[in-house]
Design a protein around this motif. Structure first.
Motif, PDB file in Angstrom:
ATOM      1  N   GLY A  18       0.829  -1.212   0.000  1.00 16.95           N
ATOM      2  CA  GLY A  18       0.000   0.000   0.000  1.00 16.95           C
ATOM      3  C   GLY A  18       0.860   1.258   0.000  1.00 16.95           C
ATOM      4  O   GLY A  18       2.085   1.204   0.195  1.00 16.95           O
ATOM      5  N   ASP A  19       0.193   2.393  -0.191  1.00 24.89           N
ATOM      6  CA  ASP A  19       0.907   3.685  -0.286  1.00 24.89           C
ATOM      7  C   ASP A  19       1.735   3.985   0.956  1.00 24.89           C
ATOM      8  O   ASP A  19       2.765   4.642   0.880  1.00 24.89           O
ATOM      9  N   ARG A  20       1.251   3.523   2.113  1.00 28.84           N
ATOM     10  CA  ARG A  20       1.937   3.895   3.364  1.00 28.84           C
ATOM     11  C   ARG A  20       3.198   3.077   3.620  1.00 28.84           C
ATOM     12  O   ARG A  20       3.977   3.418   4.497  1.00 28.84           O
ATOM     13  N   THR A  21       3.375   1.963   2.885  1.00 27.84           N
ATOM     14  CA  THR A  21       4.546   1.114   3.171  1.00 27.84           C
ATOM     15  C   THR A  21       5.407   0.793   1.952  1.00 27.84           C
ATOM     16  O   THR A  21       6.454   0.173   2.093  1.00 27.84           O
ATOM     17  N   ILE A  22       5.000   1.244   0.795  1.00 25.52           N
ATOM     18  CA  ILE A  22       5.736   0.865  -0.417  1.00 25.52           C
ATOM     19  C   ILE A  22       7.193   1.371  -0.372  1.00 25.52           C
ATOM     20  O   ILE A  22       8.119   0.686  -0.816  1.00 25.52           O
ATOM     21  N   ASP A  23       7.384   2.571   0.215  1.00 24.47           N
ATOM     22  CA  ASP A  23       8.754   3.105   0.288  1.00 24.47           C
ATOM     23  C   ASP A  23       9.635   2.280   1.219  1.00 24.47           C
ATOM     24  O   ASP A  23      10.835   2.140   0.995  1.00 24.47           O
ATOM     25  N   VAL A  24       9.027   1.730   2.261  1.00 22.38           N
ATOM     26  CA  VAL A  24       9.766   0.862   3.196  1.00 22.38           C
ATOM     27  C   VAL A  24      10.239  -0.388   2.449  1.00 22.38           C
ATOM     28  O   VAL A  24      11.398  -0.820   2.565  1.00 22.38           O
ATOM     29  N   ILE A  25       9.343  -0.960   1.659  1.00 18.39           N
ATOM     30  CA  ILE A  25       9.663  -2.191   0.908  1.00 18.39           C
ATOM     31  C   ILE A  25      10.805  -1.920  -0.075  1.00 18.39           C
ATOM     32  O   ILE A  25      11.723  -2.734  -0.232  1.00 18.39           O
ATOM     33  N   LYS A  26      10.768  -0.744  -0.691  1.00 14.15           N
ATOM     34  CA  LYS A  26      11.818  -0.363  -1.649  1.00 14.15           C
ATOM     35  C   LYS A  26      13.153  -0.165  -0.928  1.00 14.15           C
ATOM     36  O   LYS A  26      14.198  -0.651  -1.366  1.00 14.15           O
ATOM     37  N   GLU A  27      13.075   0.517   0.205  1.00  8.92           N
ATOM     38  CA  GLU A  27      14.304   0.800   0.964  1.00  8.92           C
ATOM     39  C   GLU A  27      14.974  -0.496   1.445  1.00  8.92           C
ATOM     40  O   GLU A  27      16.197  -0.626   1.397  1.00  8.92           O
ATOM     41  N   ILE A  28      14.171  -1.463   1.871  1.00  6.24           N
ATOM     42  CA  ILE A  28      14.755  -2.736   2.362  1.00  6.24           C
ATOM     43  C   ILE A  28      15.501  -3.434   1.227  1.00  6.24           C
ATOM     44  O   ILE A  28      16.612  -3.948   1.429  1.00  6.24           O
ATOM     45  N   ALA A  29      14.931  -3.423   0.031  1.00  4.49           N
ATOM     46  CA  ALA A  29      15.624  -4.052  -1.121  1.00  4.49           C
ATOM     47  C   ALA A  29      16.945  -3.344  -1.382  1.00  4.49           C
ATOM     48  O   ALA A  29      17.991  -3.991  -1.536  1.00  4.49           O
ATOM     49  N   GLU A  30      16.913  -2.020  -1.406  1.00  5.46           N
ATOM     50  CA  GLU A  30      18.130  -1.248  -1.728  1.00  5.46           C
ATOM     51  C   GLU A  30      19.250  -1.536  -0.730  1.00  5.46           C
ATOM     52  O   GLU A  30      20.393  -1.779  -1.103  1.00  5.46           O
ATOM     53  N   ARG A  31      18.869  -1.524   0.552  1.00  2.27           N
ATOM     54  CA  ARG A  31      19.910  -1.716   1.583  1.00  2.27           C
ATOM     55  C   ARG A  31      20.408  -3.157   1.604  1.00  2.27           C
ATOM     56  O   ARG A  31      21.575  -3.423   1.877  1.00  2.27           O
ATOM     57  N   THR A  32      19.534  -4.099   1.297  1.00  5.84           N
ATOM     58  CA  THR A  32      19.943  -5.515   1.256  1.00  5.84           C
ATOM     59  C   THR A  32      20.908  -5.742   0.092  1.00  5.84           C
ATOM     60  O   THR A  32      21.953  -6.406   0.249  1.00  5.84           O
ATOM     61  N   ILE A  33      20.582  -5.188  -1.046  1.00  7.95           N
ATOM     62  CA  ILE A  33      21.449  -5.338  -2.230  1.00  7.95           C
ATOM     63  C   ILE A  33      22.796  -4.660  -1.962  1.00  7.95           C
ATOM     64  O   ILE A  33      23.861  -5.226  -2.263  1.00  7.95           O
ATOM     65  N   ALA A  34      22.762  -3.477  -1.351  1.00  2.00           N
ATOM     66  CA  ALA A  34      24.019  -2.758  -1.050  1.00  2.00           C
ATOM     67  C   ALA A  34      24.910  -3.578  -0.129  1.00  2.00           C
ATOM     68  O   ALA A  34      26.143  -3.518  -0.209  1.00  2.00           O
TER      69      ALA A  34
ATOM     70  N   LYS B 196       5.810  -8.348  -9.860  1.00  2.00           N
ATOM     71  CA  LYS B 196       6.515  -7.556 -10.884  1.00  2.00           C
ATOM     72  C   LYS B 196       7.030  -6.238 -10.308  1.00  2.00           C
ATOM     73  O   LYS B 196       8.127  -5.797 -10.637  1.00  2.00           O
ATOM     74  N   LEU B 197       6.240  -5.641  -9.415  1.00  2.00           N
ATOM     75  CA  LEU B 197       6.679  -4.397  -8.767  1.00  2.00           C
ATOM     76  C   LEU B 197       7.913  -4.679  -7.905  1.00  2.00           C
ATOM     77  O   LEU B 197       8.912  -3.943  -7.958  1.00  2.00           O
ATOM     78  N   ALA B 198       7.852  -5.766  -7.131  1.00  2.00           N
ATOM     79  CA  ALA B 198       8.994  -6.126  -6.267  1.00  2.00           C
ATOM     80  C   ALA B 198      10.223  -6.441  -7.111  1.00  2.00           C
ATOM     81  O   ALA B 198      11.346  -6.068  -6.762  1.00  2.00           O
ATOM     82  N   ARG B 199      10.014  -7.115  -8.234  1.00  2.00           N
ATOM     83  CA  ARG B 199      11.139  -7.429  -9.148  1.00  2.00           C
ATOM     84  C   ARG B 199      11.786  -6.133  -9.639  1.00  2.00           C
ATOM     85  O   ARG B 199      13.009  -6.034  -9.694  1.00  2.00           O
ATOM     86  N   SER B 200      10.975  -5.134  -9.924  1.00  2.00           N
ATOM     87  CA  SER B 200      11.536  -3.864 -10.413  1.00  2.00           C
ATOM     88  C   SER B 200      12.341  -3.162  -9.320  1.00  2.00           C
ATOM     89  O   SER B 200      13.163  -2.292  -9.599  1.00  2.00           O
TER      90      SER B 200
END
Ligand code: 3PY
Ligand code: MG
Length: 255
Positions: A191-207, A223-227
């Protein structure tokens, strides 16, 4: 030949895991036959127990595949036991602190990384090693310990959790992320309130050089998570897939 999804993931490939809460091997067999490379057997909210894990890990092996197990919260002894049964990966829910992550890694990795106790006779058989001398030096690298990030406390501690030796990946639970980050106000995965959190976790995990994994219910969520860079996905679960199939079938004969 047994399909080695762990090395696929470690070499940068993507994996979609089936997800099973119905504690009978025939259900996982049907999912694996449909083409999933692995199945996650859920002991947290699904109804798998030690007996069904033992039977289903065997069924997976019969089909040339390996299983993942999600343990109940904080059950480190269960993490070791399912590894001994031949699970190739363990997912631990609600890892909120580096101490949680260390306890989890200790249960799933042999020294010097962790403190897993020796007793893997069946894991040796399932993993295809010729014996203890071949298994011991490879076991830590050929298995995965995946920590679930589902709370604000976990996000605050994410870098410290990612830094724990033996933690191979991070698994996002978008339902709990929704409930915890909105303080119980809504349950809206992605949802709108947590999508940025989900994105941030991917970025920091990959880093941090670790594997980003996530639960999804719908193809568009996957597909959104894959992106965002996620590489291991659950795509819905056995009970919902059966219900959806039945609904679609009944709709076909409805007037
Ligand atoms: C969550 O979305 O919270 C999960 O734990 C996925 O199963
Ligand atoms: Mg959860």
């Amino acid at each position: 030949m047994t399909h080695d999804f762990v090395s696929d993931l470690k070499s940068g490939k993507e994996i979609i895991t089936a997800w099973s809460g119905i504690p009978h091997p025939l259900v996982s067999e049907a999912l694996l036959n449909a083409g999933y490379p692995t199945v996650t057997l859920d002991m947290q909210h699904g109804f798998h127990d030690i007996a069904s894990i033992l039977a289903t890990v065997t069924a997976c092996k019969m089909l040339g595949k390996r299983a993942i197990v999600r343990i109940p919260v904080g059950e480190w002894g269960t993490a070791s036991r399912v590894m001994d049964m031949g699970a190739a990966a363990v997912i631990a829910p609600m890892i909120n602190t580096p101490e949680d992550a260390k306890a989890f890694a200790a249960a799933t990795k042999f020294p010097p990384v962790g403190g897993r106790s020796w007793g893997p006779a069946r894991a040796i058989l399932i993993s295809g090693h010729s014996g203890p001398d071949s298994y011991l030096p490879k076991a830590n690298n050929e298995s995965l310990a995946i920590a679930m990030i589902e709370t604000r406390e976990a996000l605050d501690n994410l870098d410290a959790i990612l830094a724990v030796d033996g933690i191979d990946g991070i698994f996002v639970g978008p339902s709990d992320v929704s409930v915890t980050f909105t303080n119980g106000e809504e349950i809206r995965q992605f949802g709108d309130r947590t999508i940025d959190v989900i994105k941030e976790i991917a970025e920091r995990t990959i880093a941090a050089g670790k594997i980003p994994c996530i639960f999804t219910f719908l193809p568009e969520q996957l597909k959104l998570a894959r992106s965002m860079g996620y590489r291991m996905f659950a795509l819905n679960m056995d009970s919902n897939i059966i219900a959806r199939g039945a609904t679609a079938l009944l709709a076909e004969i409805a007037d």
